[in-house]
Motif scaffolding. Structure first.
Motif, short mmCIF file in Angstrom:
data_model
loop_
_atom_site.label_atom_id
_atom_site.label_comp_id
_atom_site.label_asym_id
_atom_site.label_seq_id
_atom_site.Cartn_x
_atom_site.Cartn_y
_atom_site.Cartn_z
N MET A 277 -3.27 8.77 9.61
CA MET A 277 -3.31 7.66 8.66
C MET A 277 -3.53 6.35 9.39
N ALA A 278 -4.50 5.58 8.95
CA ALA A 278 -4.71 4.28 9.56
C ALA A 278 -5.20 3.31 8.49
N PHE A 279 -4.25 2.68 7.85
CA PHE A 279 -4.63 1.69 6.85
C PHE A 279 -4.72 0.34 7.55
N GLU A 280 -5.59 0.29 8.59
CA GLU A 280 -5.59 -0.89 9.46
C GLU A 280 -5.83 -2.20 8.72
N ASN A 281 -6.84 -2.16 7.85
CA ASN A 281 -7.19 -3.36 7.13
C ASN A 281 -6.03 -3.90 6.31
N LEU A 282 -5.41 -2.96 5.59
CA LEU A 282 -4.30 -3.34 4.72
C LEU A 282 -3.14 -3.88 5.56
N THR A 283 -2.81 -3.15 6.61
CA THR A 283 -1.71 -3.56 7.47
C THR A 283 -1.98 -4.94 8.08
N GLU A 284 -3.22 -5.12 8.54
CA GLU A 284 -3.55 -6.40 9.17
C GLU A 284 -3.43 -7.54 8.16
#
Ligand code: GDP
Length: 297
Positions: free
Chosen positions: A1-8
């Motif tokens: 799982m990598a919701f990078e955009n959301l997390t950023e």
């Protein structure tokens, strides 16, 4: 799982807030606008986002919180709590029947990962609880489905009951349950037919199977990578079947997070497990609080 955009984007919105000594209503408003946009871009259901924002605002605004010394931290805490709540708060365990066998019926659209999930979950129970599951192959429409289940069963040393593709799935289920009774299997999984889209014939067949088997669990598998469509599928199935939970598959390939964040809120059904890869061991219990913390980074 990598919701990078959301997390950023979420951590950026929060940093704006925590960088300040105090938080005004305007600061809160601006932060919530950022969070709202980030969630919508992550493909979270519109109504879910609206409810989430209203809940955070309701809890955070007003003198009690905003005029406190640790206002920024309080707001971050509220956002975390509300994200967790949106995904169901607590992990929900599998239902268990007081007498054996516990019957778990699997449903889902073709390609969502249903057959793979049957094998993963049966394997998990076998490894962790020393369970003796039986898998019933009742997906007669996709010819490869039965072979696939049989191969998985062989690899994992889990028996598979099948009557080929020429028997009505209802009869397969009846015979499979009889077999489980004779062999005293403690868990029975029913792998049902998937279709490319929800249709009435599929739904009727699933309803009939549920009536025959009285399952303790009806788990729907949905593909996380399909975002809002996964949420819509879950809603559609839950209108016809008494779903007890959802398995969100292919979370390893999901870059946005919309399905994970919306399904519980839209359908009221808990996500019980998440699939995070193709291997039999790539299935995990879904913990809303851990997911919220991961998303917030
Ligand atoms: P079904 O038609 O719903 O029974 O779907 P299958 O179980 O055949 O799965 C369809 C494809 O998705 C297969 O190639 C699986 O290996 C793959 N798959 C299932 N679950 C996951 C998952 O959690 N992660 C990944 N990356 N692939 C998955």
């Amino acid at each position: 799982m990598a919701f990078e955009n959301l997390t950023e984007r979420l951590s950026k919105a929060m940093k704006n807030l925590t960088g300040r000594g105090r938080v005004s209503e305007e600061d809160l408003h601006a932060t919530m606008r950022e969070i709202r946009l980030a969630l919508l871009e992550a493909d979270v259901n519109y109504g879910t986002v609206k409810r989430f924002v209203a809940n955070v605002r309701g809890k955070a605004s007003g003198a009690d919180i905003l005029e406190g010394l640790d206002a920024p931290q309080q707001v971050v805490k509220i956002v975390n709590e509300e994200l967790t709540k949106m995904m169901g708060d607590e992990a929900v365990p599998l239902n268990k029947s007081p007498q054996i066998p516990t019957i778990i019926m699997m449903a889902g659209l073709q390609g969502a990962g249903k057959t793979t999930t049957v094998a993963k979950l049966a394997y998990k129970l076998k490894q962790e609880n020393k369970a003796r599951p039986l898998l019933i192959a009742a997906d007669i429409y996709r010819p490869a489905a039965i072979d696939q289940l049989e191969i998985l069963g062989k690899d994992l040393d889990i028996p598979v009951f099948s009557l080929g593709t020429d028997t009505d799935p209802r009869d397969i289920v009846r015979a499979g349950l009889e077999e489980a009774k004779q062999h005293r299997n403690d868990y029975v999984f029913i792998d049902t037919a998937g279709r490319l889209q929800i249709d009435e014939v599929l739904m009727q067949e699933l309803k009939d199977i549920a009536e025959i088997a009285h399952p303790d669990e009806i788990l729907l598998t949905v593909d996380a990578m399909t975002g809002q469509n996964a949420t819509e599928t879950a809603k559609g199935f839950s209108e016809s079947l008494d779903l007890t939970g959802v398995v969100l598959t292919k979370l390893d390939g999901d870059t946005r997070g919309g399905a994970a964040l919306s399904i519980r809120d839209v359908t009221g059904k808990p996500i019980k497990f998440v699939g995070q890869g193709e291997k039999p061991t790539d299935l995990d219990v879904f913990y809303p609080d851990r997911m919220a913390s991961r998303i917030l980074g």
